[in-house]
Design a protein around this motif. Structure first.
Motif, PDB file in Angstrom:
ATOM      1  N   GLU A  78       0.635  -1.616   0.302  1.00 42.62           N
ATOM      2  CA  GLU A  78       0.042  -0.189   0.081  1.00 42.62           C
ATOM      3  C   GLU A  78       0.761   0.791  -0.101  1.00 42.62           C
ATOM      4  OE1 GLU A  78      -3.330   1.967  -0.725  1.00 42.62           O
ATOM      5  OE2 GLU A  78      -3.457  -0.003  -0.507  1.00 42.62           O
ATOM      6  N   PRO A  79       1.247   2.167  -1.053  1.00 42.44           N
ATOM      7  CA  PRO A  79       1.980   3.379  -1.138  1.00 42.44           C
ATOM      8  C   PRO A  79       0.738   3.908  -0.860  1.00 42.44           C
ATOM      9  CG  PRO A  79       0.800   2.876  -2.935  1.00 42.44           C
ATOM     10  CD  PRO A  79       0.262   1.105  -2.458  1.00 42.44           C
ATOM     11  N   ASP A  80       1.979   4.451   0.160  1.00 44.27           N
ATOM     12  CA  ASP A  80       1.368   6.391   0.078  1.00 44.27           C
ATOM     13  C   ASP A  80       1.330   7.387  -1.190  1.00 44.27           C
ATOM     14  OD1 ASP A  80       2.270   5.378   2.566  1.00 44.27           O
ATOM     15  OD2 ASP A  80       4.341   7.139   3.272  1.00 44.27           O
ATOM     16  N   PHE A  81       0.024   8.021  -0.662  1.00 43.86           N
ATOM     17  CA  PHE A  81      -0.032   8.766  -2.168  1.00 43.86           C
ATOM     18  C   PHE A  81      -0.647   9.927  -1.388  1.00 43.86           C
ATOM     19  CE2 PHE A  81      -3.838  11.601  -3.534  1.00 43.86           C
ATOM     20  CZ  PHE A  81      -3.395  11.203  -5.215  1.00 43.86           C
ATOM     21  N   HIS A  82       0.278  11.529  -2.164  1.00 39.64           N
ATOM     22  CA  HIS A  82       0.084  12.848  -1.679  1.00 39.64           C
ATOM     23  C   HIS A  82      -0.448  13.742  -2.741  1.00 39.64           C
ATOM     24  CE1 HIS A  82       2.609  12.308   1.463  1.00 39.64           C
ATOM     25  NE2 HIS A  82       3.005  10.870   0.716  1.00 39.64           N
ATOM     26  N   THR A  83      -1.166  14.959  -2.728  1.00 43.21           N
ATOM     27  CA  THR A  83      -1.200  15.476  -3.687  1.00 43.21           C
ATOM     28  C   THR A  83      -1.224  16.877  -3.098  1.00 43.21           C
ATOM     29  OG1 THR A  83      -3.915  14.024  -4.801  1.00 43.21           O
ATOM     30  CG2 THR A  83      -3.761  16.392  -5.112  1.00 43.21           C
ATOM     31  N   VAL A  84      -0.586  17.192  -4.381  1.00 43.22           N
ATOM     32  CA  VAL A  84       0.163  18.656  -4.446  1.00 43.22           C
ATOM     33  C   VAL A  84       0.043  19.473  -5.855  1.00 43.22           C
ATOM     34  CG1 VAL A  84       2.461  18.649  -2.529  1.00 43.22           C
ATOM     35  CG2 VAL A  84       2.472  18.282  -5.156  1.00 43.22           C
ATOM     36  N   GLU A  85      -0.393  21.308  -5.658  1.00 42.95           N
ATOM     37  CA  GLU A  85      -0.562  21.608  -6.526  1.00 42.95           C
ATOM     38  C   GLU A  85       0.382  22.562  -7.108  1.00 42.95           C
ATOM     39  OE1 GLU A  85      -3.481  22.712  -8.964  1.00 42.95           O
ATOM     40  OE2 GLU A  85      -3.533  20.730  -7.987  1.00 42.95           O
ATOM     41  N   LEU A  86       0.912  22.748  -8.081  1.00 41.72           N
ATOM     42  CA  LEU A  86       2.695  23.116  -8.553  1.00 41.72           C
ATOM     43  C   LEU A  86       2.028  24.927  -9.070  1.00 41.72           C
ATOM     44  CD1 LEU A  86       3.935  19.979 -10.568  1.00 41.72           C
ATOM     45  CD2 LEU A  86       4.507  21.453  -7.768  1.00 41.72           C
ATOM     46  N   GLY A  87       2.969  25.955  -8.535  1.00 44.73           N
ATOM     47  CA  GLY A  87       2.497  27.126  -8.832  1.00 44.73           C
ATOM     48  C   GLY A  87       3.141  26.791 -10.009  1.00 44.73           C
ATOM     49  N   LYS A  88       3.335  28.438 -10.072  1.00 43.17           N
ATOM     50  CA  LYS A  88       3.964  29.148 -11.281  1.00 43.17           C
ATOM     51  C   LYS A  88       5.905  29.363 -11.376  1.00 43.17           C
ATOM     52  CE  LYS A  88       0.931  31.857 -14.264  1.00 43.17           C
ATOM     53  NZ  LYS A  88       0.296  32.757 -15.359  1.00 43.17           N
ATOM     54  N   GLU A  89       5.994  29.083 -10.240  1.00 40.29           N
ATOM     55  CA  GLU A  89       7.564  29.347  -9.243  1.00 40.29           C
ATOM     56  C   GLU A  89       8.166  28.102  -8.979  1.00 40.29           C
ATOM     57  OE1 GLU A  89       9.152  31.339 -10.535  1.00 40.29           O
ATOM     58  OE2 GLU A  89       7.597  32.162 -12.141  1.00 40.29           O
ATOM     59  N   SER A  90       7.390  26.989  -9.095  1.00 38.79           N
ATOM     60  CA  SER A  90       7.238  25.832  -7.788  1.00 38.79           C
ATOM     61  C   SER A  90       8.336  24.663  -8.969  1.00 38.79           C
ATOM     62  CB  SER A  90       5.914  24.872  -7.684  1.00 38.79           C
ATOM     63  OG  SER A  90       5.580  25.839  -7.091  1.00 38.79           O
ATOM     64  N   TYR A  91       9.307  24.065  -8.549  1.00 36.60           N
ATOM     65  CA  TYR A  91       9.632  22.895  -8.748  1.00 36.60           C
ATOM     66  C   TYR A  91       9.465  21.098  -8.427  1.00 36.60           C
ATOM     67  CZ  TYR A  91      13.041  26.709 -11.031  1.00 36.60           C
ATOM     68  OH  TYR A  91      13.570  27.178 -11.539  1.00 36.60           O
ATOM     69  N   LEU A  92       9.358  20.733  -9.038  1.00 38.57           N
ATOM     70  CA  LEU A  92       8.948  19.323  -8.014  1.00 38.57           C
ATOM     71  C   LEU A  92      10.580  18.328  -8.649  1.00 38.57           C
ATOM     72  CD1 LEU A  92       6.405  18.078  -6.519  1.00 38.57           C
ATOM     73  CD2 LEU A  92       6.580  16.421  -9.006  1.00 38.57           C
ATOM     74  N   LEU A  93      11.317  18.042  -6.826  1.00 35.98           N
ATOM     75  CA  LEU A  93      12.228  17.361  -6.763  1.00 35.98           C
ATOM     76  C   LEU A  93      12.137  15.449  -6.440  1.00 35.98           C
ATOM     77  CD1 LEU A  93      15.632  16.491  -7.263  1.00 35.98           C
ATOM     78  CD2 LEU A  93      15.678  17.833  -4.596  1.00 35.98           C
ATOM     79  N   LEU A  94      12.318  14.834  -7.008  1.00 37.33           N
ATOM     80  CA  LEU A  94      12.416  13.548  -6.985  1.00 37.33           C
ATOM     81  C   LEU A  94      13.477  12.942  -7.006  1.00 37.33           C
ATOM     82  CD1 LEU A  94       9.322  14.057  -8.609  1.00 37.33           C
ATOM     83  CD2 LEU A  94       9.970  11.702  -8.916  1.00 37.33           C
ATOM     84  N   CYS A  95      13.712  12.615  -5.744  1.00 34.09           N
ATOM     85  CA  CYS A  95      15.620  11.768  -5.673  1.00 34.09           C
ATOM     86  C   CYS A  95      15.832  10.301  -4.626  1.00 34.09           C
ATOM     87  CB  CYS A  95      16.639  13.353  -5.402  1.00 34.09           C
ATOM     88  SG  CYS A  95      16.546  13.311  -3.600  1.00 34.09           S
ATOM     89  N   THR A  96      16.671  10.336  -5.757  1.00 34.00           N
ATOM     90  CA  THR A  96      17.004   8.676  -4.051  1.00 34.00           C
ATOM     91  C   THR A  96      17.683   9.171  -3.149  1.00 34.00           C
ATOM     92  OG1 THR A  96      19.398   8.473  -5.247  1.00 34.00           O
ATOM     93  CG2 THR A  96      16.886   7.618  -6.347  1.00 34.00           C
TER      94      THR A  96
END
Length: 253
Positions: A178-196
């Motif tokens: 059962e994976p965790d679940f998240h929802t976010v809203e990205l603004g025009k100045e937002s960045y999303l970083l996925l990393c190990t």
């Protein structure tokens, strides 16, 4: 619409890169970012992470030949794809002794317009960065994080704990997950970083924020992050996906 960069590095100490990272895009401007850190020996770890990314990516790209309904529930689709990978990896390890004990972390994010839906397993991470600061979206499924949340150890102790790489949940290690679940809203100045954890164990969040909000290009930012993790030791593989919403179409810059 989203701009993105993907970078995976073997690091300075490992002989095999057991990380995997990729971004897939559909003509409608919908993007899927997937990052994974395999475990279970060189063969098993590499197989688990690459299989997770390949299978989820292939299932996503099959959708380009279908009419995508605006009401399509992307969270249901992505969760089912993760379940499919988990079943495959678990059964493969059960049937092949040399792959016994393999598994992988997984961060999978669907970005449509400015909405982002994230599924999370393990101790790889997702951060959101904007001019107001940096926020860790996911919570590590790790032994050390259990100790940290219970107050048994401090953040400083967690960073040096001998069992800091022990994870409590991994894709493929159990019959069901059962994976965790998240929802976010990205603004025009937002960045999303996925990393190990090859990045997050080495580079502090203040440095991440400073680099990502700098005037560098998206590619340069990923390179600076990976180079800094290597400069600080590079004991693990290092993988980074950096995304930013764009109103100009789907671009890989």
């Amino acid at each position: 619409m989203v701009r993105f960069e993907v970078l995976s590095d073997i690091g300075k100490k490992r002989t095999v890169n057991e990380d995997g990272a990729a971004v897939f895009t559909l003509p409608e401007g919908i993007a899927l970012a997937v990052i994974a850190d395999g475990m279970g020996g060189h063969r098993g770890g590499d197989f688990a992470s690459s299989t997770a990314i390949t299978v989820i990516g292939e299932e996503f790209m099959k959708l380009k030949d279908r009419e995508i309904n605006q009401e399509m529930d992307w969270t249901v689709w992505l969760k089912e794809a993760i379940f499919q990978v988990n079943r495959f990896l678990f059964n493969y390890a059960k049937d092949n002794e040399e792959y016994k004990g393999m598994g992988t972390t997984l961060e999978a994010a669907i970005i449509k317009d400015h909405s982002c839906h994230i599924y999370h397993v393990g101790d790889s991470r997702v951060y959101m960065i904007d001019p107001e600061g940096i926020r860790q979206i996911t919570v590590d499924h790790s032994y050390v994080n259990v100790l940290l949340e219970s107050g048994e150890i401090t953040k400083e102790e967690a960073a040096k704990h001998p069992q800091r790489n022990w994870i409590m949940k991994a894709l493929g290690s159990e019959r069901t997950i059962e994976p965790d679940f998240h929802t976010v809203e990205l603004g025009k100045e937002s960045y999303l970083l996925l990393c190990t954890d090859g990045l997050s164990n080495k580079v502090d969040i203040e440095s991440m924020q400073s680099i990502i909000l700098s005037e560098r290009s998206l590619r340069e930012k990923t390179e600076v992050l990976v180079n800094l993790a290597n400069k600080l030791g590079g004991e693990d593989n290092i993988s980074v996906i950096l995304l930013k919403p764009s109103d100009e179409g789907v671009l890989d810059l």
